[in-house]
Design a protein around this motif. Structure first.
Motif, PDB file in Angstrom:
ATOM      1  N   LEU A  23       0.830  -1.209   0.000  1.00  0.00           N
ATOM      2  CA  LEU A  23       0.000   0.000   0.000  1.00  0.00           C
ATOM      3  C   LEU A  23       0.864   1.258   0.000  1.00  0.00           C
ATOM      4  CD1 LEU A  23      -2.865   1.024  -0.061  1.00  0.00           C
ATOM      5  CD2 LEU A  23      -2.909   0.903   2.434  1.00  0.00           C
ATOM      6  N   LEU A  24       1.949   1.266   0.783  1.00  0.00           N
ATOM      7  CA  LEU A  24       2.823   2.443   0.791  1.00  0.00           C
ATOM      8  C   LEU A  24       3.469   2.636  -0.578  1.00  0.00           C
ATOM      9  CD1 LEU A  24       4.224   4.814   2.116  1.00  0.00           C
ATOM     10  CD2 LEU A  24       5.951   3.218   3.017  1.00  0.00           C
ATOM     11  N   ALA A  25       3.937   1.549  -1.179  1.00  0.00           N
ATOM     12  CA  ALA A  25       4.554   1.656  -2.509  1.00  0.00           C
ATOM     13  C   ALA A  25       3.546   2.204  -3.516  1.00  0.00           C
ATOM     14  CB  ALA A  25       5.076   0.298  -2.963  1.00  0.00           C
ATOM     15  N   GLU A  26       2.310   1.709  -3.434  1.00  0.00           N
ATOM     16  CA  GLU A  26       1.262   2.176  -4.354  1.00  0.00           C
ATOM     17  C   GLU A  26       0.945   3.646  -4.113  1.00  0.00           C
ATOM     18  OE1 GLU A  26      -3.456   1.307  -5.148  1.00  0.00           O
ATOM     19  OE2 GLU A  26      -2.181  -0.372  -4.499  1.00  0.00           O
ATOM     20  N   ASN A  27       0.805   4.043  -2.844  1.00  0.00           N
ATOM     21  CA  ASN A  27       0.488   5.443  -2.509  1.00  0.00           C
ATOM     22  C   ASN A  27       1.613   6.395  -2.928  1.00  0.00           C
ATOM     23  OD1 ASN A  27      -1.894   4.548  -1.398  1.00  0.00           O
ATOM     24  ND2 ASN A  27      -1.243   4.778   0.726  1.00  0.00           N
ATOM     25  N   ALA A  28       2.849   5.908  -2.811  1.00  0.00           N
ATOM     26  CA  ALA A  28       3.992   6.753  -3.173  1.00  0.00           C
ATOM     27  C   ALA A  28       4.274   6.729  -4.674  1.00  0.00           C
ATOM     28  CB  ALA A  28       5.237   6.295  -2.405  1.00  0.00           C
ATOM     29  N   GLY A  29       3.702   5.744  -5.372  1.00  0.00           N
ATOM     30  CA  GLY A  29       3.943   5.633  -6.807  1.00  0.00           C
ATOM     31  C   GLY A  29       5.324   5.110  -7.125  1.00  0.00           C
ATOM     32  N   ILE A  30       5.840   4.231  -6.242  1.00  0.00           N
ATOM     33  CA  ILE A  30       7.146   3.635  -6.502  1.00  0.00           C
ATOM     34  C   ILE A  30       7.004   2.124  -6.588  1.00  0.00           C
ATOM     35  CG2 ILE A  30       8.377   5.517  -5.325  1.00  0.00           C
ATOM     36  CD1 ILE A  30       8.876   3.562  -3.004  1.00  0.00           C
ATOM     37  N   ASN A  31       8.050   1.482  -7.068  1.00  0.00           N
ATOM     38  CA  ASN A  31       8.075   0.040  -7.217  1.00  0.00           C
ATOM     39  C   ASN A  31       8.143  -0.630  -5.841  1.00  0.00           C
ATOM     40  OD1 ASN A  31       9.582  -2.604  -7.530  1.00  0.00           O
ATOM     41  ND2 ASN A  31       9.292  -2.057  -9.679  1.00  0.00           N
ATOM     42  N   LEU A  32       7.370  -1.707  -5.630  1.00  0.00           N
ATOM     43  CA  LEU A  32       7.383  -2.437  -4.360  1.00  0.00           C
ATOM     44  C   LEU A  32       8.788  -2.935  -4.037  1.00  0.00           C
ATOM     45  CD1 LEU A  32       6.061  -3.783  -1.901  1.00  0.00           C
ATOM     46  CD2 LEU A  32       5.444  -5.703  -3.396  1.00  0.00           C
ATOM     47  N   ARG A  33       9.485  -3.463  -5.025  1.00  0.00           N
ATOM     48  CA  ARG A  33      10.842  -3.976  -4.805  1.00  0.00           C
ATOM     49  C   ARG A  33      11.764  -2.859  -4.321  1.00  0.00           C
ATOM     50  NH1 ARG A  33      14.168  -6.867  -2.673  1.00  0.00           N
ATOM     51  NH2 ARG A  33      16.080  -7.398  -3.744  1.00  0.00           N
ATOM     52  N   THR A  34      11.566  -1.649  -4.846  1.00  0.00           N
ATOM     53  CA  THR A  34      12.363  -0.503  -4.411  1.00  0.00           C
ATOM     54  C   THR A  34      12.128  -0.231  -2.932  1.00  0.00           C
ATOM     55  OG1 THR A  34      12.315   0.492  -6.613  1.00  0.00           O
ATOM     56  CG2 THR A  34      12.775   1.967  -4.770  1.00  0.00           C
ATOM     57  N   LEU A  35      10.859  -0.236  -2.514  1.00  0.00           N
ATOM     58  CA  LEU A  35      10.534   0.005  -1.105  1.00  0.00           C
ATOM     59  C   LEU A  35      11.143  -1.089  -0.218  1.00  0.00           C
ATOM     60  CD1 LEU A  35       9.127   1.555   1.142  1.00  0.00           C
ATOM     61  CD2 LEU A  35       7.052   0.237   0.653  1.00  0.00           C
ATOM     62  N   GLN A  36      11.068  -2.327  -0.663  1.00  0.00           N
ATOM     63  CA  GLN A  36      11.640  -3.427   0.117  1.00  0.00           C
ATOM     64  C   GLN A  36      13.146  -3.243   0.279  1.00  0.00           C
ATOM     65  OE1 GLN A  36      10.257  -6.637  -2.346  1.00  0.00           O
ATOM     66  NE2 GLN A  36       8.409  -6.971  -1.107  1.00  0.00           N
ATOM     67  N   ARG A  37      13.814  -2.821  -0.778  1.00  0.00           N
ATOM     68  CA  ARG A  37      15.265  -2.600  -0.711  1.00  0.00           C
ATOM     69  C   ARG A  37      15.594  -1.410   0.192  1.00  0.00           C
ATOM     70  NH1 ARG A  37      18.693  -4.592  -4.727  1.00  0.00           N
ATOM     71  NH2 ARG A  37      19.696  -2.563  -4.912  1.00  0.00           N
ATOM     72  N   ILE A  38      14.752  -0.375   0.181  1.00  0.00           N
ATOM     73  CA  ILE A  38      14.966   0.778   1.053  1.00  0.00           C
ATOM     74  C   ILE A  38      14.822   0.353   2.512  1.00  0.00           C
ATOM     75  CG2 ILE A  38      13.970   2.985   1.813  1.00  0.00           C
ATOM     76  CD1 ILE A  38      13.264   3.475  -1.192  1.00  0.00           C
ATOM     77  N   GLU A  39      13.743  -0.371   2.816  1.00  0.00           N
ATOM     78  CA  GLU A  39      13.505  -0.782   4.204  1.00  0.00           C
ATOM     79  C   GLU A  39      14.558  -1.767   4.705  1.00  0.00           C
ATOM     80  OE1 GLU A  39       9.555  -2.021   5.169  1.00  0.00           O
ATOM     81  OE2 GLU A  39       8.693  -0.062   4.726  1.00  0.00           O
ATOM     82  N   SER A  40      15.115  -2.567   3.818  1.00  0.00           N
ATOM     83  CA  SER A  40      16.149  -3.519   4.240  1.00  0.00           C
ATOM     84  C   SER A  40      17.501  -2.837   4.400  1.00  0.00           C
ATOM     85  CB  SER A  40      16.268  -4.664   3.228  1.00  0.00           C
ATOM     86  OG  SER A  40      16.870  -4.197   2.027  1.00  0.00           O
TER      87      SER A  40
END
Length: 199
Positions: A23-40
């Motif tokens: 949901l955060l990736a969708e709301n921000a308009g970024i790729n889910l994989r990108t968000l996962q890599r940022i959080e990791s």
């Protein structure tokens, strides 16, 4: 929260707002994989990605930029480093010089990286990714040519050798263009492949 890494900050804020990664990736308009890599912690968001995440989390971008890990972004805001997406694209496209100069795919990005890594936000990380991939590609490419020449395959089956060489050349070219589009979109998942030769 400033003692947390940027990935930890984003994960903590996301969970406190009851948002899933999707949901955060969708709301921000970024790729889910990108968000996962940022959080990791394997990727540090910069520029537009940082702004999109702050907006989606409904917090000022300065709150995320308080992290020590984001010294480049802080430098940007204080005027020490500037954002230049055009230069990031140029540095990536400079790897195409392997079409004209042997090892140009390493030399051209390396020169741009050395001269601008402390001036333009994002150059330090992107330059390492480009160089690691291009060094890996060059080892495979020139290793294949040496092996083909030394083993005699080059002379026994020149069509096969030239086909593989052409595929490697065009594959690298396509990969460079794909990553240029990722840079334009602000995707952090650029050049995920390659040995980590330059840390």
């Amino acid at each position: 929260m400033s003692k947390l890494t940027i990935g930890e900050q984003i994960r903590t804020l996301r969970k406190s707002k009851g948002l899933s990664q999707e949901l955060l990736a969708e709301n921000a308009g970024i790729n889910l994989r990108t968000l996962q890599r940022i959080e990791s912690g394997s990727v540090v968001p910069r520029g537009e990605t940082l702004r999109l995440l702050a907006q989606a989390l409904d917090i000022p971008v300065e709150e995320l930029a308080a992290s020590e890990e984001l010294s480049a972004s802080v430098g940007e805001q204080s005027g020490l480093m500037r954002e230049d997406q055009g230069f990031l694209r140029l540095m990536n496209l400079s790897a195409l010089s392997f079409w004209f100069i042997p090892f140009g795919n390493i030399i051209a990005p390396l020169v741009l990286w050395i001269f601008k890594r402390n001036e333009i936000a994002g150059v330090m990380d992107l330059g390492k990714r480009i160089l690691n991939f291009q060094i890996t590609w060059s080892i495979i490419f020139y290793g294949f040519i040496c092996f083909g020449g030394m083993s005699g395959i080059f002379f026994k089956s020149p069509f096969m050798m030239l086909t593989v060489i052409a595929l490697l050349y065009f594959g690298n070219t396509v990969f460079i263009f794909i990553n240029t589009q990722k840079i334009v979109r602000g995707d952090e998942d650029v050049y995920p492949l390659g040995f980590k030769i330059i840390q």
